[in-house]
Design a protein around this motif. Structure first.
Motif, mmCIF file in Angstrom:
data_model
loop_
_atom_site.group_PDB
_atom_site.id
_atom_site.type_symbol
_atom_site.label_atom_id
_atom_site.label_comp_id
_atom_site.label_asym_id
_atom_site.label_seq_id
_atom_site.Cartn_x
_atom_site.Cartn_y
_atom_site.Cartn_z
ATOM 1 N N GLU A 135 23.213 24.131 18.627
ATOM 2 C CA GLU A 135 21.883 23.583 18.852
ATOM 3 C C GLU A 135 21.716 23.238 20.331
ATOM 4 O O GLU A 135 22.618 22.688 20.951
ATOM 5 C CB GLU A 135 21.681 22.318 18.010
ATOM 6 C CG GLU A 135 21.659 22.569 16.515
ATOM 7 C CD GLU A 135 21.381 21.295 15.745
ATOM 8 O OE1 GLU A 135 21.004 20.284 16.386
ATOM 9 O OE2 GLU A 135 21.534 21.308 14.516
ATOM 10 N N HIS A 136 20.554 23.557 20.857
ATOM 11 C CA HIS A 136 20.278 23.242 22.260
ATOM 12 C C HIS A 136 19.524 21.917 22.330
ATOM 13 O O HIS A 136 18.357 21.842 22.715
ATOM 14 C CB HIS A 136 19.490 24.381 22.913
ATOM 15 C CG HIS A 136 20.303 25.619 23.096
ATOM 16 N ND1 HIS A 136 21.066 25.864 24.216
ATOM 17 C CD2 HIS A 136 20.519 26.670 22.271
ATOM 18 C CE1 HIS A 136 21.696 27.021 24.093
ATOM 19 N NE2 HIS A 136 21.380 27.530 22.917
ATOM 20 N N ASP A 137 20.233 20.861 21.935
ATOM 21 C CA ASP A 137 19.619 19.540 21.874
ATOM 22 C C ASP A 137 19.721 18.787 23.192
ATOM 23 O O ASP A 137 19.021 17.800 23.409
ATOM 24 C CB ASP A 137 20.259 18.719 20.755
ATOM 25 C CG ASP A 137 21.782 18.712 20.856
ATOM 26 O OD1 ASP A 137 22.335 19.612 21.514
ATOM 27 O OD2 ASP A 137 22.406 17.814 20.269
ATOM 28 N N LEU A 138 20.603 19.241 24.067
ATOM 29 C CA LEU A 138 20.737 18.629 25.386
ATOM 30 C C LEU A 138 21.317 19.658 26.342
ATOM 31 O O LEU A 138 21.806 20.709 25.928
ATOM 32 C CB LEU A 138 21.609 17.368 25.329
ATOM 33 C CG LEU A 138 22.972 17.422 24.622
ATOM 34 C CD1 LEU A 138 24.022 18.145 25.432
ATOM 35 C CD2 LEU A 138 23.446 16.007 24.313
#
Length: 250
Positions: A135-138
């Motif tokens: 996931e590209h959450d940060l």
């Protein structure tokens, strides 16, 4: 046979020694690496042409070996003070520079016929590996650098703090390296403990205990896999002669 004499080290990620390893591998048996302790250097018996790794610049036994006819230095970096290396290198037959900037500095003080430039190679396994899905959450950043003033880690931390405050940046910063002396530049054999404390104190001050990971040393394969799973390769060095890690991440 050409032999490269390098210091024994526990540091898995040293650009100098990775360069030596790759140069040796590319020579198809014509160049051999020999890792020696300071005690081993005193009793080393020469049998072939030697290139002394410039990490040995301040070692008296290494200087004596490099002065022998046909020997020389494999020069990865040069101290800022010309006097630290000018006389030593002038007494050697060969100077092999691992970057154009080092070669230029050598040519300003040494006869051109002594100097050869051999640029570093890059581990091509990087091209055959693929990143893991996530996931590209940060924003994930990686800096491969030892903790020393020249690498600019303290300045990088202050920069990231400013972006975090002004732009609301959510990130995780991986710093791959460890505290090391910067003897090849400043002549000191000691770790700059004050700088290390200042850098780690910023992490405490900014409450980044969950946002910064100080990785320490990695194997080359582990480093490659980390590169592949990062969003940004962040290299804030104030001074580099070649900057091989930039090629590795390109």
């Amino acid at each position: 046979m050409i032999c490269i004499l390098e210091p024994k080290t526990d540091q898995a990620l040293s650009g100098n020694f990775l360069y030596n390893k790759e140069l040796s591998a590319a020579s198809h048996g014509k160049i051999e690496r020999i890792s020696l302790s300071k005690q081993d250097m005193d009793s080393f018996i020469q049998g072939d042409t030697l290139l002394i790794d410039s990490a040995w610049l301040y070692s008296a036994p290494a200087k004596a070996l490099a002065k022998a006819e046909g020997n020389g230095w494999l020069v990865h970096s040069l101290p800022d003070r010309v006097g630290d290396w000018q006389k030593t290198f002038a007494e050697s037959t060969h100077l092999v520079a691992s970057s154009a900037s080092v070669a230029d500095r050598l040519r300003a003080e040494m006869p051109d016929h002594k100097i050869i430039t051999l640029l570093p190679a890059v581990d091509t396994r990087i091209r055959s590996l693929h990143p893991q899905e996530r996931e590209h959450d940060l924003l994930r950043l990686i800096t491969v650098a030892n903790v020393m003033p020249r690498k600019g880690l303290k300045e990088a931390a202050m920069f990231l703090r400013k972006v975090e405050e002004e732009e609301g940046l959510a990130f995780h910063w991986y710093v791959v390296g460890q505290p090391m002396p910067d003897r090849e530049y400043n002549g000191s054999p000691e770790i700059d403990e004050a700088y290390v404390d200042e850098f780690t104190s910023l992490i405490d001050l900014y409450e980044w205990h969950d946002d910064v990971t100080l990785v320490g040393s990695f194997t080359m394969e582990q480093q490659i896999r980390m590169y592949l799973n990062m969003d940004v390769a962040f290299f804030p060095s104030l001074k580099e002669d070649f900057g091989k890690v930039l090629l590795e991440t390109a």
